[in-house]
Design a protein around this motif. Structure first.
Motif, PDB file in Angstrom:
ATOM      1  N   THR A  75       0.674  -0.611   0.162  1.00 48.77           N
ATOM      2  CA  THR A  75      -0.045  -0.424  -0.009  1.00 48.77           C
ATOM      3  C   THR A  75       0.869   1.322  -0.163  1.00 48.77           C
ATOM      4  O   THR A  75       0.727   2.390  -0.951  1.00 48.77           O
ATOM      5  CB  THR A  75      -1.161   0.245   1.029  1.00 48.77           C
ATOM      6  N   HIS A  76       1.470   1.638   0.565  1.00 47.76           N
ATOM      7  CA  HIS A  76       2.887   2.308   1.135  1.00 47.76           C
ATOM      8  C   HIS A  76       3.636   2.562  -0.313  1.00 47.76           C
ATOM      9  O   HIS A  76       3.753   3.653  -0.958  1.00 47.76           O
ATOM     10  CB  HIS A  76       3.453   2.086   1.957  1.00 47.76           C
ATOM     11  N   VAL A  77       3.967   1.792  -1.045  1.00 54.51           N
ATOM     12  CA  VAL A  77       5.077   1.965  -2.500  1.00 54.51           C
ATOM     13  C   VAL A  77       3.963   1.747  -3.536  1.00 54.51           C
ATOM     14  O   VAL A  77       4.588   2.938  -3.880  1.00 54.51           O
ATOM     15  CB  VAL A  77       5.500   0.135  -2.298  1.00 54.51           C
ATOM     16  N   ARG A  78       2.576   1.511  -3.449  1.00 53.00           N
ATOM     17  CA  ARG A  78       2.050   2.285  -4.762  1.00 53.00           C
ATOM     18  C   ARG A  78       1.345   3.611  -4.573  1.00 53.00           C
ATOM     19  O   ARG A  78       0.990   4.015  -4.882  1.00 53.00           O
ATOM     20  CB  ARG A  78       0.758   1.019  -4.605  1.00 53.00           C
ATOM     21  N   GLN A  79       1.309   3.971  -3.035  1.00 52.74           N
ATOM     22  CA  GLN A  79       1.295   5.372  -2.600  1.00 52.74           C
ATOM     23  C   GLN A  79       1.902   5.624  -2.994  1.00 52.74           C
ATOM     24  O   GLN A  79       1.895   6.936  -4.072  1.00 52.74           O
ATOM     25  CB  GLN A  79       0.607   5.594  -1.716  1.00 52.74           C
ATOM     26  N   ILE A  80       3.481   5.787  -3.010  1.00 52.11           N
ATOM     27  CA  ILE A  80       4.173   6.381  -3.211  1.00 52.11           C
ATOM     28  C   ILE A  80       4.844   6.471  -4.963  1.00 52.11           C
ATOM     29  O   ILE A  80       5.176   7.804  -5.308  1.00 52.11           O
ATOM     30  CB  ILE A  80       5.870   6.052  -2.693  1.00 52.11           C
ATOM     31  N   ALA A  81       4.406   5.261  -5.560  1.00 52.70           N
ATOM     32  CA  ALA A  81       4.431   5.499  -7.137  1.00 52.70           C
ATOM     33  C   ALA A  81       3.749   5.799  -7.911  1.00 52.70           C
ATOM     34  O   ALA A  81       3.928   6.735  -8.503  1.00 52.70           O
ATOM     35  CB  ALA A  81       4.773   4.195  -7.143  1.00 52.70           C
ATOM     36  N   GLY A  82       2.549   6.094  -7.186  1.00 46.09           N
ATOM     37  CA  GLY A  82       1.299   6.937  -7.357  1.00 46.09           C
ATOM     38  C   GLY A  82       1.733   8.466  -7.475  1.00 46.09           C
ATOM     39  O   GLY A  82       1.362   9.634  -8.334  1.00 46.09           O
ATOM     40  N   ASP A  83       2.665   8.678  -6.772  1.00 45.43           N
ATOM     41  CA  ASP A  83       2.997  10.605  -5.732  1.00 45.43           C
ATOM     42  C   ASP A  83       4.417  10.727  -7.384  1.00 45.43           C
ATOM     43  O   ASP A  83       3.943  11.690  -7.114  1.00 45.43           O
ATOM     44  CB  ASP A  83       3.153  10.852  -4.752  1.00 45.43           C
ATOM     45  N   VAL A  84       5.256   9.316  -6.873  1.00 46.27           N
ATOM     46  CA  VAL A  84       6.529  10.252  -7.767  1.00 46.27           C
ATOM     47  C   VAL A  84       6.312   9.188  -9.209  1.00 46.27           C
ATOM     48  O   VAL A  84       8.060   9.910  -8.979  1.00 46.27           O
ATOM     49  CB  VAL A  84       7.544  10.152  -6.670  1.00 46.27           C
ATOM     50  N   GLY A  85       6.005   8.826  -9.235  1.00 47.80           N
ATOM     51  CA  GLY A  85       6.236   8.216 -10.486  1.00 47.80           C
ATOM     52  C   GLY A  85       6.773   6.734 -10.720  1.00 47.80           C
ATOM     53  O   GLY A  85       7.443   6.199  -9.479  1.00 47.80           O
ATOM     54  N   HIS A  86       7.341   6.940 -11.866  1.00 47.07           N
ATOM     55  CA  HIS A  86       8.868   5.346 -11.836  1.00 47.07           C
ATOM     56  C   HIS A  86       9.494   5.561 -11.101  1.00 47.07           C
ATOM     57  O   HIS A  86      10.099   6.602 -12.456  1.00 47.07           O
ATOM     58  CB  HIS A  86       8.230   4.643 -12.963  1.00 47.07           C
ATOM     59  N   VAL A  87      10.568   4.963 -10.552  1.00 48.40           N
ATOM     60  CA  VAL A  87      11.826   6.046 -10.461  1.00 48.40           C
ATOM     61  C   VAL A  87      12.837   4.277  -9.460  1.00 48.40           C
ATOM     62  O   VAL A  87      13.408   4.358  -9.239  1.00 48.40           O
ATOM     63  CB  VAL A  87      11.470   6.437  -8.150  1.00 48.40           C
ATOM     64  N   GLY A  88      12.073   3.154  -9.872  1.00 48.23           N
ATOM     65  CA  GLY A  88      12.330   1.890 -10.255  1.00 48.23           C
ATOM     66  C   GLY A  88      12.301   0.959  -8.308  1.00 48.23           C
ATOM     67  O   GLY A  88      12.523   1.983  -7.422  1.00 48.23           O
ATOM     68  N   ASP A  89      12.511  -0.321  -8.484  1.00 45.29           N
ATOM     69  CA  ASP A  89      11.635  -0.227  -6.952  1.00 45.29           C
ATOM     70  C   ASP A  89      13.145  -0.305  -5.628  1.00 45.29           C
ATOM     71  O   ASP A  89      11.788  -0.092  -4.852  1.00 45.29           O
ATOM     72  CB  ASP A  89      11.612  -2.006  -7.561  1.00 45.29           C
ATOM     73  N   LEU A  90      13.390  -0.224  -6.702  1.00 50.43           N
ATOM     74  CA  LEU A  90      14.925  -0.111  -4.963  1.00 50.43           C
ATOM     75  C   LEU A  90      14.509   1.049  -3.970  1.00 50.43           C
ATOM     76  O   LEU A  90      14.104   1.303  -3.062  1.00 50.43           O
ATOM     77  CB  LEU A  90      16.073  -0.125  -5.192  1.00 50.43           C
ATOM     78  N   ARG A  91      14.273   2.326  -5.280  1.00 47.94           N
ATOM     79  CA  ARG A  91      14.096   3.781  -4.175  1.00 47.94           C
ATOM     80  C   ARG A  91      12.117   3.604  -3.812  1.00 47.94           C
ATOM     81  O   ARG A  91      12.319   4.507  -2.849  1.00 47.94           O
ATOM     82  CB  ARG A  91      14.079   4.724  -5.563  1.00 47.94           C
ATOM     83  N   LEU A  92      11.517   2.689  -4.513  1.00 50.56           N
ATOM     84  CA  LEU A  92       9.969   3.038  -4.082  1.00 50.56           C
ATOM     85  C   LEU A  92      10.162   2.426  -2.683  1.00 50.56           C
ATOM     86  O   LEU A  92       9.428   2.795  -1.583  1.00 50.56           O
ATOM     87  CB  LEU A  92       9.675   1.724  -5.070  1.00 50.56           C
ATOM     88  N   PHE A  93      10.695   1.535  -2.855  1.00 50.64           N
ATOM     89  CA  PHE A  93      10.669   0.765  -1.060  1.00 50.64           C
ATOM     90  C   PHE A  93      12.196   1.236  -0.254  1.00 50.64           C
ATOM     91  O   PHE A  93      11.540   1.027   0.567  1.00 50.64           O
ATOM     92  CB  PHE A  93      11.538  -1.112  -1.426  1.00 50.64           C
ATOM     93  N   LEU A  94      12.795   2.266  -0.671  1.00 50.22           N
ATOM     94  CA  LEU A  94      13.478   2.963   0.310  1.00 50.22           C
ATOM     95  C   LEU A  94      12.669   3.810   1.261  1.00 50.22           C
ATOM     96  O   LEU A  94      12.533   3.962   2.332  1.00 50.22           O
ATOM     97  CB  LEU A  94      14.827   3.526  -0.057  1.00 50.22           C
ATOM     98  N   MET A  95      11.801   4.262   0.383  1.00 45.50           N
ATOM     99  CA  MET A  95      11.204   5.209   0.556  1.00 45.50           C
ATOM    100  C   MET A  95       9.788   5.333   1.215  1.00 45.50           C
ATOM    101  O   MET A  95       9.266   5.564   1.949  1.00 45.50           O
ATOM    102  CB  MET A  95      10.177   5.931  -0.816  1.00 45.50           C
ATOM    103  N   ALA A  96       9.136   3.954   1.201  1.00 45.68           N
ATOM    104  CA  ALA A  96       8.209   3.407   1.666  1.00 45.68           C
ATOM    105  C   ALA A  96       9.087   2.658   2.899  1.00 45.68           C
ATOM    106  O   ALA A  96       7.928   2.606   3.908  1.00 45.68           O
ATOM    107  CB  ALA A  96       7.472   2.096   0.510  1.00 45.68           C
TER     108      ALA A  96
END
Length: 112
Positions: free
Chosen positions: A34-55
């Protein structure tokens, strides 16, 4: 040791866990997703590693706030759901989004 297959941001991952903890791992993975998808929706595609870090940072922030409330003798925070990520920045936004998360964590650390 058991193995559970979880899905995060549309990808499947095999995760090892103690026997009997499969359901809990699934619940935690859905929360993380849920957190990963929320951040992906906010910042766009930045790669799984960055999405996972931010989440992960967002979840660490929520955990820190919950611990602070417990240490201060307060109950759970009144919320309408999970903590929202910062609004999407202009442009590709990766650096700005990471800076926003870092600033939020630094602010929390100042209260410790």
């Amino acid at each position: 040791m058991a193995t559970v297959t979880v899905e995060v941001n549309g990808r499947s991952y095999a995760v090892g866990c103690a026997d009997g903890q499969e359901e809990r791992v699934g619940i935690l993975a859905r929360q993380f997703d849920t957190h990963v998808r929320q951040i992906a929706g906010d910042v766009g595609h930045v790669g799984d590693l960055r999405l996972f870090l931010m989440a992960s940072l967002m979840l660490a922030d929520e955990l820190h706030e919950a611990r602070q409330r417990l240490e201060n003798g307060q109950g759970p925070a009144e919320q309408d759901g999970p903590v929202k990520a910062p609004p999407p920045p202009a442009g590709d936004g990766v650096a700005e989004a990471l800076n926003a998360v870092a600033a939020r964590i630094e602010k929390i650390c100042q209260t410790i």
